[in-house]
Design a protein around this motif. Sequence first.
Motif, mmCIF file in Angstrom:
data_model
loop_
_atom_site.group_PDB
_atom_site.id
_atom_site.type_symbol
_atom_site.label_atom_id
_atom_site.label_comp_id
_atom_site.label_asym_id
_atom_site.label_seq_id
_atom_site.Cartn_x
_atom_site.Cartn_y
_atom_site.Cartn_z
ATOM 1 N N UNK A 320 -42.260 -42.979 1.683
ATOM 2 C CA UNK A 320 -43.395 -42.193 1.186
ATOM 3 C C UNK A 320 -43.580 -42.434 -0.309
ATOM 4 N N UNK A 321 -42.456 -42.607 -1.005
ATOM 5 C CA UNK A 321 -42.507 -42.868 -2.442
ATOM 6 C C UNK A 321 -41.416 -43.889 -2.752
ATOM 7 N N UNK A 322 -41.659 -44.746 -3.728
ATOM 8 C CA UNK A 322 -40.607 -45.689 -4.143
ATOM 9 C C UNK A 322 -40.389 -45.549 -5.643
ATOM 10 N N UNK A 323 -39.139 -45.380 -6.019
ATOM 11 C CA UNK A 323 -38.778 -45.373 -7.441
ATOM 12 C C UNK A 323 -38.117 -46.721 -7.710
ATOM 13 N N UNK A 324 -38.589 -47.396 -8.734
ATOM 14 C CA UNK A 324 -38.130 -48.766 -8.966
ATOM 15 C C UNK A 324 -36.999 -48.835 -9.987
ATOM 16 N N UNK A 325 -36.048 -49.736 -9.726
ATOM 17 C CA UNK A 325 -34.998 -50.030 -10.716
ATOM 18 C C UNK A 325 -34.977 -51.550 -10.956
ATOM 19 N N UNK A 326 -34.549 -51.970 -12.153
ATOM 20 C CA UNK A 326 -34.517 -53.413 -12.445
ATOM 21 C C UNK A 326 -33.507 -54.159 -11.562
ATOM 22 N N UNK A 327 -33.633 -55.464 -11.515
ATOM 23 C CA UNK A 327 -32.730 -56.293 -10.707
ATOM 24 C C UNK A 327 -31.331 -56.329 -11.331
ATOM 25 N N UNK A 328 -30.320 -56.219 -10.467
ATOM 26 C CA UNK A 328 -28.923 -56.311 -10.927
ATOM 27 C C UNK A 328 -28.080 -56.717 -9.730
ATOM 28 N N UNK A 329 -26.853 -57.175 -9.988
ATOM 29 C CA UNK A 329 -25.945 -57.537 -8.897
ATOM 30 C C UNK A 329 -25.561 -56.297 -8.093
ATOM 31 N N UNK A 330 -25.047 -56.500 -6.850
ATOM 32 C CA UNK A 330 -24.769 -55.376 -5.952
ATOM 33 C C UNK A 330 -23.865 -54.299 -6.557
ATOM 34 N N UNK A 331 -22.914 -54.698 -7.400
ATOM 35 C CA UNK A 331 -22.022 -53.677 -7.960
ATOM 36 C C UNK A 331 -22.606 -53.034 -9.221
ATOM 37 N N UNK A 332 -23.718 -53.531 -9.682
ATOM 38 C CA UNK A 332 -24.315 -52.982 -10.913
ATOM 39 C C UNK A 332 -25.534 -52.114 -10.626
ATOM 40 N N UNK A 333 -26.128 -52.315 -9.430
ATOM 41 C CA UNK A 333 -27.277 -51.483 -9.035
ATOM 42 C C UNK A 333 -26.974 -49.990 -9.077
ATOM 43 N N UNK A 334 -25.773 -49.567 -8.630
ATOM 44 C CA UNK A 334 -25.524 -48.120 -8.575
ATOM 45 C C UNK A 334 -25.686 -47.431 -9.924
ATOM 46 N N UNK A 335 -25.307 -48.136 -10.985
ATOM 47 C CA UNK A 335 -25.427 -47.524 -12.312
ATOM 48 C C UNK A 335 -26.883 -47.300 -12.693
ATOM 49 N N UNK A 336 -27.753 -48.127 -12.126
ATOM 50 C CA UNK A 336 -29.183 -47.966 -12.417
ATOM 51 C C UNK A 336 -29.783 -46.905 -11.488
ATOM 52 N N UNK A 337 -29.328 -46.922 -10.221
ATOM 53 C CA UNK A 337 -29.919 -46.018 -9.222
ATOM 54 C C UNK A 337 -29.580 -44.558 -9.493
ATOM 55 N N UNK A 338 -28.497 -44.305 -10.224
ATOM 56 C CA UNK A 338 -28.096 -42.909 -10.412
ATOM 57 C C UNK A 338 -29.027 -42.174 -11.385
ATOM 58 N N UNK A 339 -29.629 -42.906 -12.305
ATOM 59 C CA UNK A 339 -30.451 -42.241 -13.335
ATOM 60 C C UNK A 339 -31.606 -41.442 -12.705
ATOM 61 N N UNK A 340 -32.395 -42.058 -11.798
ATOM 62 C CA UNK A 340 -33.466 -41.258 -11.195
ATOM 63 C C UNK A 340 -32.935 -40.020 -10.455
ATOM 64 N N UNK A 341 -31.727 -40.110 -9.913
ATOM 65 C CA UNK A 341 -31.181 -38.947 -9.199
ATOM 66 C C UNK A 341 -30.804 -37.838 -10.171
#
Length: 369
Positions: A320-341
């Motif tokens: 329904x909605x997408x929040x975007x994060x920049x590209x990063x390796x699989x172990x680095x994405x979590x650090x980006x994904x946590x900010x919107x949460x």
Amino acid sequence: EKGGWPTFMKKEISEEPEAVGKTLIGRIVDGAVHLPELESFDGLLTDIDRIVVLACGTAAYASLVGKYAIESWARIPVDVELSHEFHYRDPVIGERTLVVSVSQSGETMDTLLAVQYAKKHGARTLSICNTQGATIPRESDAVLYTHAGPEVAVASTKAFVAQITALYLLGLHLATIRGTLDAPAVSALVEELQNLPAKLDQVVETSGERIADFARWMGDVQSVLFLGRHAGYPIALEGALKLKELAYIHAEGFAAGELKHGPIALIEPGQLVIVIVPSPRDPNSLHPKVISNIQEIRARGARVIAVAEIGDVEVLPFADEVIRIPLAGPLFEPLLAVVPLHVFAMELATAKGLDVDQPRNLAKSVTVE
Ligand code: M6R
């Protein structure tokens, strides 16, 4: 001092990029990890056969993210234990166990008691801590400070990303001395770490207003589920904890693969689910599996907000909605994904008129058992 910010939490979320950057300062030299703090362990780090990480709450979720990285890079088994469960169950530890405690305050009584127990039973102890000279680092054999700066809001945000950064440095250091990664591999991962602050800046800038908008129309939501996989799983747990703490909304985090083993029974029309979607670029990506989880819950009427990387178009028809994060390796994405949460929990609490910095019934540091 709030320095013009409406709340400490808002200020501290905006400092997440800096918390990572400052934790890296002086610890990377010519593409290699340099941790003089660990010199006193001498040969121990090549001899250990296991790591036990002790922590509570958000620090335990940061530790779980660290587990994915340390096991993958240094090939050492890592068990993350809630401190208050650890020393009451006769745990197996010994001289070849490295016990790492993770604590923002360094004063959490549950973690202090667990560290003291581990020491008494022969383990060597390393403290990852954000507060200079606190009790837990003083009682440990070595300390690796995070440099997130003082965290005032009860909900931990910038300390979380700094803790993951310190655990990643530890993982890369262990991988180097144990020879499980060669120098070019370490240097590529170090570069990913060094790129994080700029990417986090981007997330902080772009996620704020959009999420504040959703939060306004979601003010009456009764329950939110969070799904993630791989290192995104602890991020789902962290997102749920923040929402409980700040907005007093029932929230649960699940490993997406666990859905069909029970939690899918919770899905009914209108249930809000936030999904951390792994990048589709990695050949071993769990992206298709998470997309199929989204399809399953949407078919049962769930409303889905996806946190997905820029350019992931496959997710669009399903969310329904997408929040975007920049590209990063699989172990680095979590650090980006946590900010919107973090932003989501703060904005929902704000929309409900709650005290974001000082939620009810909670203390910043829990100095009693
Ligand atoms: O100071 P510590 O990192 O040891 O604190 C651990 C937990 O009490 C803490 O992370 C708590 O869960 C926070 N309120 C989470 O936002």
